[in-house]
Design a protein around this motif. Structure first.
Motif, short mmCIF file in Angstrom:
data_model
loop_
_atom_site.label_atom_id
_atom_site.label_comp_id
_atom_site.label_asym_id
_atom_site.label_seq_id
_atom_site.Cartn_x
_atom_site.Cartn_y
_atom_site.Cartn_z
N ASN A 59 0.81 -1.22 0.00
CA ASN A 59 0.00 0.00 0.00
C ASN A 59 0.85 1.27 0.00
O ASN A 59 0.31 2.37 0.04
N PHE A 60 2.17 1.14 -0.04
CA PHE A 60 3.05 2.28 -0.25
C PHE A 60 3.31 2.51 -1.74
O PHE A 60 4.10 3.38 -2.11
N SER A 61 2.68 1.72 -2.58
CA SER A 61 2.94 1.79 -4.01
C SER A 61 2.18 2.94 -4.64
O SER A 61 1.29 3.57 -4.04
N THR A 62 2.51 3.20 -5.91
CA THR A 62 1.79 4.20 -6.68
C THR A 62 0.37 3.74 -6.98
O THR A 62 0.09 2.54 -7.04
N MET A 63 -0.53 4.70 -7.18
CA MET A 63 -1.92 4.38 -7.49
C MET A 63 -2.16 4.27 -8.99
O MET A 63 -3.28 4.11 -9.43
N ALA A 64 -1.10 4.37 -9.80
CA ALA A 64 -1.27 4.41 -11.26
C ALA A 64 -1.66 3.04 -11.81
O ALA A 64 -1.50 2.00 -11.16
N LYS A 65 -2.16 3.05 -13.03
CA LYS A 65 -2.46 1.84 -13.79
C LYS A 65 -1.48 1.72 -14.95
O LYS A 65 -0.86 2.72 -15.35
N PRO A 66 -1.29 0.53 -15.48
CA PRO A 66 -0.39 0.39 -16.64
C PRO A 66 -0.91 1.18 -17.83
O PRO A 66 -2.12 1.28 -18.07
N SER A 67 0.02 1.75 -18.59
CA SER A 67 -0.36 2.59 -19.73
C SER A 67 -0.82 1.77 -20.93
O SER A 67 -1.48 2.30 -21.82
N LYS A 68 -0.49 0.47 -20.96
CA LYS A 68 -0.85 -0.38 -22.09
C LYS A 68 -1.81 -1.47 -21.62
O LYS A 68 -1.79 -1.88 -20.46
N PRO A 69 -2.65 -1.98 -22.50
CA PRO A 69 -3.55 -3.08 -22.13
C PRO A 69 -2.75 -4.31 -21.70
O PRO A 69 -1.69 -4.61 -22.25
N VAL A 70 -3.27 -5.02 -20.70
CA VAL A 70 -2.62 -6.22 -20.19
C VAL A 70 -3.22 -7.43 -20.89
O VAL A 70 -4.44 -7.66 -20.84
N LEU A 71 -2.39 -8.20 -21.54
CA LEU A 71 -2.86 -9.37 -22.29
C LEU A 71 -3.34 -10.46 -21.35
O LEU A 71 -2.82 -10.62 -20.24
N PRO A 72 -4.32 -11.27 -21.78
CA PRO A 72 -4.78 -12.39 -20.94
C PRO A 72 -3.69 -13.41 -20.65
O PRO A 72 -3.80 -14.16 -19.68
N SER A 73 -2.65 -13.44 -21.48
CA SER A 73 -1.57 -14.40 -21.26
C SER A 73 -0.65 -14.03 -20.11
O SER A 73 0.17 -14.83 -19.68
N VAL A 74 -0.78 -12.81 -19.57
CA VAL A 74 0.04 -12.38 -18.45
C VAL A 74 -0.54 -12.97 -17.16
O VAL A 74 -1.74 -12.86 -16.90
N ILE A 75 0.33 -13.61 -16.36
CA ILE A 75 -0.03 -14.29 -15.11
C ILE A 75 -1.37 -15.02 -15.23
O ILE A 75 -2.32 -14.72 -14.51
#
Length: 526
Positions: free
Chosen positions: A287-303
């Motif tokens: 919870n000390f992390s940034t609140m940002a989201k990734p700038s690119k779409p996350v593929l379903p193949s990730v994790i």
């Protein structure tokens, strides 16, 4: 205790019962009790020896602790005396053949230091005894002993400057699998290690940092892409450097658990690393992390095999769709200023955000069975949302925020009677006196509301854990009152078999409920 051991010996139970059974019994004892048991008879001494030396903690003094070496105060002299005894024991380990046998019993060793990392040299410690020893720092003496621990699997290090000599000692430990480093300054090394578990935590550093960022050589030595299974990176200063270095190493085929703090502008770096962890099942974002989201779409193949997520609700809509997540811990606090640096004060999400996060959790490919909300302020509406959106919950943990004004638009300076009047308007409560005596933001009041039917729980719930937010120990000691409430709750929710309130735990066997006061295990010291 003495009468018990005496009766056991007179009836020759120590001969009739196998050592394995005694070993299992004594394994539940803390070190102080183990020492007492081992002093009763020779057979118990042999059985307890493995347990006494299984976990060891060693504390090293540093110069700042001893303020005046040549004209010490009384308390400083006492600290120097403890350091002298530590050195004597370390030298005994190196020269005593029986000590080598003891070292083979050690499975977990914790090395701690207090004070700034400026070593207190052995010559300074021993000057009051006029005894000559080799010019060796206490911490180096311990690291020279570690390779003799043939069964050492877990090593924890705190406030130590990791130089080349210490890295060389760690590489020689034959069965070392887990390395935990807290507030350690890490110098570069070319010693390759085959660790399964690595944890690096550092809450804050001086500005500028006293050591340079981790080098690529250090990162490749610590994190073996073929062996690493669990990784914790909670270094508020150098997490970005670690993440960038990990991305360059390649595919981590066996990494299953990741816990990380993500600095500003590095959320894309995190997801680049996640794309190289196909076996990852558990992800924790501090919870000390940034609140940002990734700038690119996350593929379903990730994790694709993600099962458990612990972090902010802002990433729920990205991580859960199509993935088999059934265990969630939602950190419902956030930085009040999006531009603030890591570690700044937090605010708490309101009930609307909680409801949306719970709705987003429904996008998982599996039904959510385990849910934790931290912090959480229970209200009738929020509990209704949990039951409505996740009726199949089996396990629920709530870290209750002990204040009436969060999430309820109440001025903290208002009298408690006005706060209770406001809460009473949200639902029809027949017994107003009982309601006013049990505020909802206390665990005792929360249980009263459930027992009286004013707060719902999921019908299939099996375990309910209640703790206070940011409290190291939650004490709920009104056992007499709990003994009346727990059966009433169980009658309404027959699937419920365990209720834990901090240090108090109730569990059900058949139709009967029992309770215990939880103890925290204490490890041995030398």
């Amino acid at each position: 205790m003495g009468q018990l051991f005496g009766s056991l010996q007179k009836s020759k139970y120590t001969v009739l019962l196998p050592p394995e059974l005694w070993y299992n019994c004594w394994s539940f004892l803390v070190v102080q009790d183990l020492l007492a048991v081992s002093s009763t008879c020779w057979s118990f001494r042999l059985i307890c020896k493995d347990l006494v030396f299984k976990h060891i903690t060693t504390t090293i003094p540093y110069k700042r602790t001893v303020r005046h070496i040549f004209q010490p105060r009384y308390e400083d002299t006492a600290r120097i005396g403890r350091a002298r005894r530590l050195l004597l024991r370390l030298h005994a380990f190196q020269s005593d053949s029986d000590a080598w046998e003891v070292l083979r019993l050690v499975e977990t060793w914790s090395i701690k230091a207090f004070g700034l990392p400026a070593p207190l040299y052995e010559s300074e410690i021993m000057q009051y005894g006029k005894t000559t020893f080799p010019f060796v720092q206490p911490s180096i003496s311990i690291f020279l002993i570690l390779p003799s621990c043939k069964n050492l699997r877990v090593l924890s290090i705190s406030d130590i400057h990791m130089e080349e000599e210490r890295w060389s000692a760690l590489v020689k430990i034959p069965r070392l699998e887990c390395l935990n480093m807290e507030r350690c300054n890490l110098s570069s090394t070319d010693k390759s290690m085959k660790l399964k578990v690595v944890s690096i935590t550092y809450e804050a550093r001086l500005d500028p940092p006293p050591v340079p960022p981790p080098t690529t050589q250090l990162i490749s030595s610590l994190f073996n892409i073929q062996h690493l299974e669990k990784l914790t990176l909670l270094d508020l200063t150098f997490s970005s450097s670690f993440l960038l270095g990990l991305v360059q190493l390649g595919q981590f085929e066996n990494l299953k658990h990741l816990s990380v703090v993500v600095p500003e502008t590095h959320m894309d770096t995190l997801f680049a690393f996640l794309s190289m962890t196909p076996s990852l099942t558990s992800l924790t974002i501090s919870n000390f992390s940034t609140m940002a989201k990734p700038s690119k779409p996350v593929l379903p193949s990730v994790i694709p095999n993600l099962v458990a997520y612990d972090g902010f609700p802002t990433l729920i809509s990205i991580l859960l769709p199509g993935r088999p997540v059934n265990t969630l811990c939602l950190r419902m606090n956030h930085r009040t200023d999006p531009q603030a640096s890591l570690g700044n004060p937090f605010g708490v999400y309101d009930n609307n955000v909680i409801c949306k996060a719970l709705d987003d959790c429904s996008a998982s490919a599996r039904v959510v069975h385990d849910l934790m909300l931290s912090p959480f302020h229970p209200t009738p509406d929020s509990m209704q949302d949990i039951v409505r959106i996740h009726p199949n919950l089996r396990h629920l943990r709530l870290d209750i925020l002990r204040t009436p004004n969060i999430n309820m638009s109440v001025d903290v300076d208002e009298p408690m009677s006005l706060i209770m009047d406001m809460l009473a308007d949200t639902m029809a409560v027949r017994d107003s006196d009982n309601f006013s005596r049990h505020p909802l933001f206390l665990i005792s009041g929360f249980l009263n509301w459930i027992a009286n039917g004013h707060l719902p729980l999921p019908a299939k719930l099996e375990t309910l854990h209640l703790h206070y937010y940011q409290r190291s120990v939650t004490v709920c000691g009104d056992v007499t009152r709990q003994r009346l409430l727990v059966p009433k709750i169980s009658a309404v929710y027959p699937a419920l078999r365990e209720i834990e309130m901090g240090t108090t735990r109730w569990w059900r066997e058949g139709d009967y409920w029992s309770h215990e006061v939880l103890r925290y295990r204490v490890i041995g010291h030398i």
